[in-house]
Each structure stands twice: as C-alpha cells, then as structure tokens.
Design an enzyme around this catalytic site. Structure first.
Site, PDB file in Angstrom:
ATOM      1  N   ASP A  32      -8.978  -4.722  -9.504  1.00  0.00           N
ATOM      2  CA  ASP A  32      -7.687  -4.522 -10.563  1.00  0.00           C
ATOM      3  C   ASP A  32      -7.788  -4.742 -11.814  1.00  0.00           C
ATOM      4  O   ASP A  32      -9.119  -4.621 -12.388  1.00  0.00           O
ATOM      5  CB  ASP A  32      -6.984  -5.894  -9.796  1.00  0.00           C
ATOM      6  CG  ASP A  32      -5.664  -6.206 -11.310  1.00  0.00           C
ATOM      7  OD1 ASP A  32      -4.352  -6.240  -9.951  1.00  0.00           O
ATOM      8  OD2 ASP A  32      -5.755  -6.018 -12.128  1.00  0.00           O
ATOM      9  N   ASN A  88       3.413  -9.826  -3.782  1.00  0.00           N
ATOM     10  CA  ASN A  88       4.757  -9.933  -5.038  1.00  0.00           C
ATOM     11  C   ASN A  88       5.841  -8.612  -4.060  1.00  0.00           C
ATOM     12  O   ASN A  88       5.449  -7.886  -4.209  1.00  0.00           O
ATOM     13  CB  ASN A  88       4.199 -10.406  -6.324  1.00  0.00           C
ATOM     14  CG  ASN A  88       3.109 -10.773  -6.440  1.00  0.00           C
ATOM     15  OD1 ASN A  88       3.547 -12.242  -6.113  1.00  0.00           O
ATOM     16  ND2 ASN A  88       2.706 -10.696  -7.394  1.00  0.00           N
ATOM     17  N   GLN A  95       6.288  -8.871  -9.086  1.00  0.00           N
ATOM     18  CA  GLN A  95       5.853  -8.558  -8.905  1.00  0.00           C
ATOM     19  C   GLN A  95       6.405  -6.915  -9.565  1.00  0.00           C
ATOM     20  O   GLN A  95       7.352  -6.768 -10.791  1.00  0.00           O
ATOM     21  CB  GLN A  95       6.344  -6.738  -7.306  1.00  0.00           C
ATOM     22  CG  GLN A  95       6.518  -5.764  -6.783  1.00  0.00           C
ATOM     23  CD  GLN A  95       7.351  -4.872  -5.478  1.00  0.00           C
ATOM     24  OE1 GLN A  95       8.238  -5.732  -5.436  1.00  0.00           O
ATOM     25  NE2 GLN A  95       6.463  -4.260  -5.109  1.00  0.00           N
ATOM     26  N   HIS A 101       1.503  -3.300  -2.502  1.00  0.00           N
ATOM     27  CA  HIS A 101       0.188  -3.115  -2.782  1.00  0.00           C
ATOM     28  C   HIS A 101       0.031  -5.302  -2.344  1.00  0.00           C
ATOM     29  O   HIS A 101       0.486  -5.955  -1.972  1.00  0.00           O
ATOM     30  CB  HIS A 101      -0.584  -3.026  -4.039  1.00  0.00           C
ATOM     31  CG  HIS A 101       0.218  -3.551  -5.440  1.00  0.00           C
ATOM     32  ND1 HIS A 101       1.358  -3.738  -5.641  1.00  0.00           N
ATOM     33  CD2 HIS A 101      -0.232  -5.164  -5.522  1.00  0.00           C
ATOM     34  CE1 HIS A 101       1.516  -4.464  -6.251  1.00  0.00           C
ATOM     35  NE2 HIS A 101       1.388  -5.002  -6.609  1.00  0.00           N
ATOM     36  N   HIS A 103      -2.560  -8.944  -3.320  1.00  0.00           N
ATOM     37  CA  HIS A 103      -4.064  -8.645  -4.172  1.00  0.00           C
ATOM     38  C   HIS A 103      -4.986  -9.618  -3.601  1.00  0.00           C
ATOM     39  O   HIS A 103      -4.727 -10.507  -2.584  1.00  0.00           O
ATOM     40  CB  HIS A 103      -3.548 -10.250  -5.009  1.00  0.00           C
ATOM     41  CG  HIS A 103      -2.148  -9.136  -6.091  1.00  0.00           C
ATOM     42  ND1 HIS A 103      -2.472  -9.011  -6.956  1.00  0.00           N
ATOM     43  CD2 HIS A 103      -1.409  -8.558  -6.156  1.00  0.00           C
ATOM     44  CE1 HIS A 103      -1.759  -8.782  -7.755  1.00  0.00           C
ATOM     45  NE2 HIS A 103      -0.560  -8.556  -7.168  1.00  0.00           N
TER      46      HIS A 103
HETATM   47  P1  AMP Z   1       1.813  -6.863  -8.777  1.00  0.00           P
HETATM   48  O1  AMP Z   1       2.081  -8.084 -10.445  1.00  0.00           O
HETATM   49  O2  AMP Z   1       1.907  -8.164  -8.052  1.00  0.00           O
HETATM   50  O3  AMP Z   1       2.807  -6.039  -8.706  1.00  0.00           O
HETATM   51  O4  AMP Z   1       0.866  -6.346  -9.200  1.00  0.00           O
HETATM   52  C1  AMP Z   1      -0.151  -5.259 -10.359  1.00  0.00           C
HETATM   53  C2  AMP Z   1      -0.811  -5.179 -10.384  1.00  0.00           C
HETATM   54  O5  AMP Z   1      -1.972  -3.980 -10.531  1.00  0.00           O
HETATM   55  C3  AMP Z   1      -1.667  -6.738 -11.061  1.00  0.00           C
HETATM   56  O6  AMP Z   1      -2.565  -7.152 -10.836  1.00  0.00           O
HETATM   57  C4  AMP Z   1      -1.884  -5.527 -12.315  1.00  0.00           C
HETATM   58  O7  AMP Z   1      -3.692  -5.942 -13.505  1.00  0.00           O
HETATM   59  C5  AMP Z   1      -2.368  -4.076 -11.164  1.00  0.00           C
HETATM   60  N1  AMP Z   1      -2.978  -3.068 -11.919  1.00  0.00           N
HETATM   61  C6  AMP Z   1      -1.941  -1.856 -12.978  1.00  0.00           C
HETATM   62  N2  AMP Z   1      -2.127  -1.145 -13.338  1.00  0.00           N
HETATM   63  C7  AMP Z   1      -3.123  -0.244 -12.932  1.00  0.00           C
HETATM   64  C8  AMP Z   1      -4.756   0.115 -12.470  1.00  0.00           C
HETATM   65  N3  AMP Z   1      -3.889   1.455 -13.057  1.00  0.00           N
HETATM   66  N4  AMP Z   1      -5.182   0.047 -11.837  1.00  0.00           N
HETATM   67  C9  AMP Z   1      -6.088  -1.181 -11.243  1.00  0.00           C
HETATM   68  N5  AMP Z   1      -4.989  -1.808 -11.023  1.00  0.00           N
HETATM   69  C10 AMP Z   1      -3.873  -1.286 -11.733  1.00  0.00           C
END
Ligand code: AMP
Ligand code: ZN
Length: 136
Positions: A32, A88, A95, A101, A103
């Site tokens: 992440d 999420n 989300q 995805h 985590h």
């Molecule tokens: P969510 O809030 O469950 O949708 O999680 C999205 C996650 O994606 C967050 O923890 C962000 O830090 C991560 N994220 C967003 N863009 C990127 C990226 N380009 N590379 C790696 N992680 C990312």
C-alpha cells in the site's frame, strides 16, 4: 475485463509500476502506498470488479488462500505479532478505490494502530429483532 479509468486495473496489470510482493494469473499483491503498518499490502485481482458484491465467484474463492499464503510470507520476513484482514465495500464503509481489493495489515506490539470496532449499543431484544429481519 478491465476498466479504462481505473487506477487499480493499471496497477494490477503492471501498466503502472507497483511494489509487488506476489503475482499470479489472477492477482497482484503490492505494498500500500500509504501503509497503516510495516508490510501493509493489498490483494488486487487483475480483472475489474467494483467490490465484493460483483466479484466473480472463482476469484473470490482465491482470495482467502492467497491471504493465508501472504500472511505466512510476511510472518517469515517481518515477524508480525498479529494480523488484520480488511475489505471495504462502499464509500460509507471506507472504500476509496472502487476496484475490489483486500488489505493485509501486519500488526506489531505498540504499532499505534486502532482497528478495533466499538459496539453500537443494540440490546438483546434489538438483536433478536435484527435476526427476525434477516431470517424471516
Ligand atoms: P480502500 O479505502 O479500502 O478503498 O483502500 C484503498 C487503499 O489503496 C488505501 O489504503 C490507499 O493507500 C491505497 N492506494 C491508493 N492508490 C494507491 C497506489 N497507487 N499504490 C498503492 N496503494 C494505493
Ligand atoms: Zn479496476
């Protein structure tokens, strides 16, 4: 299928570089970009699905075995003390990226994170009412 304007489609399919720790035909697992803890990574399918509701059943059945495999790898390499798996669905649930995805969040004693839920205060009768709504 991929979605043109989806960043996770591009990340999962290698069109944009990622800090990848694992890849197979269906998934990429990468670190992440704003980690909650050391080793926080995401299991991301290469095909686009908005969330768990629309996720293909076959892909869904691959997620937990892969999470287990990554847990083992991260235990060996980072020696976590505990582990959260968070997934999420929908803005109200946190989300922010609308490509399914999962985590993987290694936890360490004193890491300062707080992913513990707080009770919402429903009584036993309320809970019985909820049960009726769901199973009747
Ligand atoms: P969510 O809030 O469950 O949708 O999680 C999205 C996650 O994606 C967050 O923890 C962000 O830090 C991560 N994220 C967003 N863009 C990127 C990226 N380009 N590379 C790696 N992680 C990312
Ligand atoms: Zn996508």
């Amino acid at each position: 299928m991929k979605k043109d304007d989806c960043i996770f489609c591009k990340l999962a399919n290698g069109e944009i570089p990622t800090n990848t720790i694992y890849e197979d035909n269906d998934f990429r697992v990468f670190l992440d970009a704003a980690p909650a803890t050391k080793g926080h990574c995401l299991i991301v399918p290469k095909e686009h699905f908005d969330n768990l509701e629309s996720l293909d059943e076959n892909i869904a059945s691959g997620v937990m075995p892969l999470a287990k495999k990554m847990m083992k790898l991260l235990k060996e390499k980072l020696n976590w003390d505990g582990f959260n798996i968070v997934q999420n669905n929908g803005e109200v649930a946190g989300q922010t990226v609308f490509h399914f995805h999962t985590h993987l969040i290694p936890r360490y004693k004193g890491d300062g994170q707080d992913l513990v839920m707080k009770p919402c205060g429903l009584s036993d009768d309320d809970i019985k009412g909820v049960l009726k709504e769901i199973v009747s």
